[in-house]
Design an enzyme around this catalytic site. Structure first.
Site, PDB file in Angstrom:
ATOM      1  N   SER A   8       0.968  -1.124   0.039  1.00  0.00           N
ATOM      2  CA  SER A   8       0.332  -0.965   0.370  1.00  0.00           C
ATOM      3  C   SER A   8       1.188   1.339  -0.233  1.00  0.00           C
ATOM      4  CB  SER A   8      -1.168  -0.109   0.718  1.00  0.00           C
ATOM      5  OG  SER A   8      -1.296   1.282   1.509  1.00  0.00           O
ATOM      6  N   HIS A  33      -2.008  -1.254  -4.308  1.00  0.00           N
ATOM      7  CA  HIS A  33      -2.588  -0.859  -3.666  1.00  0.00           C
ATOM      8  C   HIS A  33      -2.382   1.144  -3.284  1.00  0.00           C
ATOM      9  CE1 HIS A  33      -5.877  -1.824  -1.380  1.00  0.00           C
ATOM     10  NE2 HIS A  33      -5.500  -0.893   0.187  1.00  0.00           N
ATOM     11  N   ASP A  35      -5.078   3.401  -2.206  1.00  0.00           N
ATOM     12  CA  ASP A  35      -6.318   4.064  -1.199  1.00  0.00           C
ATOM     13  C   ASP A  35      -6.513   5.722  -1.285  1.00  0.00           C
ATOM     14  OD1 ASP A  35      -6.211   1.225   1.027  1.00  0.00           O
ATOM     15  OD2 ASP A  35      -3.940   2.144   0.927  1.00  0.00           O
ATOM     16  N   MET A  37      -8.793   8.382  -0.156  1.00  0.00           N
ATOM     17  CA  MET A  37     -10.546   8.361   0.755  1.00  0.00           C
ATOM     18  C   MET A  37     -10.329   9.840   0.647  1.00  0.00           C
ATOM     19  SD  MET A  37      -7.573   7.573   3.772  1.00  0.00           S
ATOM     20  CE  MET A  37      -6.487   5.977   4.212  1.00  0.00           C
ATOM     21  N   HIS A  66      -8.413   0.806  -4.212  1.00  0.00           N
ATOM     22  CA  HIS A  66      -9.124   0.555  -2.953  1.00  0.00           C
ATOM     23  C   HIS A  66     -10.091   2.455  -2.494  1.00  0.00           C
ATOM     24  CE1 HIS A  66      -9.545   0.396   1.752  1.00  0.00           C
ATOM     25  NE2 HIS A  66     -10.735   0.464   1.418  1.00  0.00           N
ATOM     26  N   MET A  68     -11.825   4.883  -0.131  1.00  0.00           N
ATOM     27  CA  MET A  68     -13.069   4.935   1.144  1.00  0.00           C
ATOM     28  C   MET A  68     -13.103   6.163   0.421  1.00  0.00           C
ATOM     29  SD  MET A  68      -9.447   3.863   3.254  1.00  0.00           S
ATOM     30  CE  MET A  68      -8.415   3.501   1.566  1.00  0.00           C
ATOM     31  N   MET A 137     -11.599  -5.305   5.487  1.00  0.00           N
ATOM     32  CA  MET A 137     -10.914  -4.625   6.381  1.00  0.00           C
ATOM     33  C   MET A 137     -10.036  -5.251   7.471  1.00  0.00           C
ATOM     34  SD  MET A 137     -10.146  -2.741   4.840  1.00  0.00           S
ATOM     35  CE  MET A 137      -8.967  -1.857   5.864  1.00  0.00           C
ATOM     36  N   GLY A 142      -8.932   4.239   7.589  1.00  0.00           N
ATOM     37  CA  GLY A 142      -7.930   5.508   7.249  1.00  0.00           C
ATOM     38  C   GLY A 142      -7.205   5.918   7.318  1.00  0.00           C
ATOM     39  N   PHE A 143      -6.348   4.788   8.414  1.00  0.00           N
ATOM     40  CA  PHE A 143      -5.094   5.350   8.973  1.00  0.00           C
ATOM     41  C   PHE A 143      -3.930   4.289   8.498  1.00  0.00           C
ATOM     42  CE2 PHE A 143      -7.790   7.920  10.906  1.00  0.00           C
ATOM     43  CZ  PHE A 143      -7.522   8.915  10.748  1.00  0.00           C
ATOM     44  N   GLY A 144      -3.160   3.870   8.011  1.00  0.00           N
ATOM     45  CA  GLY A 144      -2.001   3.281   8.144  1.00  0.00           C
ATOM     46  C   GLY A 144      -1.327   3.231   9.656  1.00  0.00           C
ATOM     47  N   GLY A 145      -0.737   2.146   9.558  1.00  0.00           N
ATOM     48  CA  GLY A 145      -0.074   1.358  11.139  1.00  0.00           C
ATOM     49  C   GLY A 145      -0.966   1.326  12.143  1.00  0.00           C
ATOM     50  N   ASP A 175      -6.382  -6.260   4.754  1.00  0.00           N
ATOM     51  CA  ASP A 175      -5.477  -5.459   4.299  1.00  0.00           C
ATOM     52  C   ASP A 175      -5.917  -4.512   5.827  1.00  0.00           C
ATOM     53  OD1 ASP A 175      -5.080  -2.092   3.790  1.00  0.00           O
ATOM     54  OD2 ASP A 175      -6.530  -2.158   2.603  1.00  0.00           O
ATOM     55  N   GLY A 176      -4.430  -4.239   6.553  1.00  0.00           N
ATOM     56  CA  GLY A 176      -4.743  -3.668   7.586  1.00  0.00           C
ATOM     57  C   GLY A 176      -3.907  -4.575   9.039  1.00  0.00           C
ATOM     58  N   GLY A 177      -2.568  -3.461   9.573  1.00  0.00           N
ATOM     59  CA  GLY A 177      -1.953  -4.729  10.745  1.00  0.00           C
ATOM     60  C   GLY A 177      -1.804  -5.578   9.556  1.00  0.00           C
ATOM     61  N   GLY A 197       0.946  -1.853   3.931  1.00  0.00           N
ATOM     62  CA  GLY A 197       1.780  -0.203   4.417  1.00  0.00           C
ATOM     63  C   GLY A 197       2.515  -0.498   4.806  1.00  0.00           C
TER      64      GLY A 197
END
Ligand code: DX5
Ligand code: ZN
Length: 216
Positions: A8, A33, A35, A37, A66, A68, A137, A142-145, A175-177, A197
């Site tokens: 990402s 990927h 993102d 937003m 993606h 959002m 998800m 909304g946020f990386g990390g 997607d995420g973490g 990401g």
């Protein structure tokens, strides 16, 4: 079939975007990927179509976009013109999801539907056969990390079972973490595509991390 890895770009160095895309080009990544937003559907704003257009001629990996945003159906043309391979819209953002999915395919792209962590997979029963991919998800978008939501492993397993039971050819992307530990469990649960990401771009050697994710 081995799983895919989709870095990402959200966690990349935006001052060095061209260089970051070249790093991905030269890596074992399968997709890139992206993102988008809008500050309405999610509490953050990332980048928009001019940035996708700038990336398009440089990027040699299929672009996995993606969205959002609210009313993503209004931007199908823009996403297609930016060269997207896959367009992912949120289930929660689409009143006429079937119409939107058909329009995405008519525009020449693959159609993905994304579920927020609280949205049950049972809501996909009457649309699953029309999809190329479901994007789960594993953080609130909304946020990386952010920290991985554990429930996502079981959700991946149940979604994969639902797809197999219906004899469908629909990919499951998460997607995420995602890191080596959560990624391994997601692959075991049946995930086909891992998005990552922070884990990739905050490491001094992104290509090595991509390779490690690829060979889980
Ligand atoms: C979050 C985005 C993700 C994000 C993942 O809303 O959809 O694609 O970049 O970032 P990490 O892998 O850092 O959780
Ligand atoms: Zn994403």
């Amino acid at each position: 079939m081995s799983h895919k890895v989709a870095p990402s770009l959200l966690s990349a160095d935006f001052l060095q975007l061209g260089k970051e895309v070249e790093t991905i080009n030269a890596s074992e990544a399968d997709w890139l990927h992206l993102d988008i937003m809008d500050g309405v559907f999610v509490p953050n704003i990332s980048f928009g179509f001019p940035v996708l257009q700038a990336i398009k001629p440089v990027c040699r990996k299929p672009m996995d976009v993606h969205l959002m945003i609210v009313e993503p159906q209004k931007f199908i043309r823009e996403v297609a013109d930016a060269g997207a391979y896959m367009m992912n819209v949120h289930y929660e953002a689409c009143t006429h999801l079937h119409r939107t999915v058909c329009a995405i395919r008519e525009a020449g792209m693959k159609a993905g539907v994304t579920l927020n962590p609280h949205t049950p997979i049972s809501l996909l029963e009457d649309i699953l056969a029309d999809l190329d991919m479901v994007l789960l998800m594993s953080v609130n978008p909304g946020f990386g990390g952010q920290r991985f939501i554990e429930h996502s492993v079981d959700k991946t397993y149940r979604l994969k079972r639902m797809i197999r039971e219906r004899g469908l050819d629909v990919l499951v992307e998460v997607d995420g973490g995602v890191n080596l530990e959560t990624g391994k469990r997601l692959i075991e649960a049946g995930a086909d595509v891992l998005v990552a990401g922070n884990f990739i771009f905050k490491n001094p050697d992104p290509q090595k991390v991509i390779s490690e994710l690829k060979h889980i």
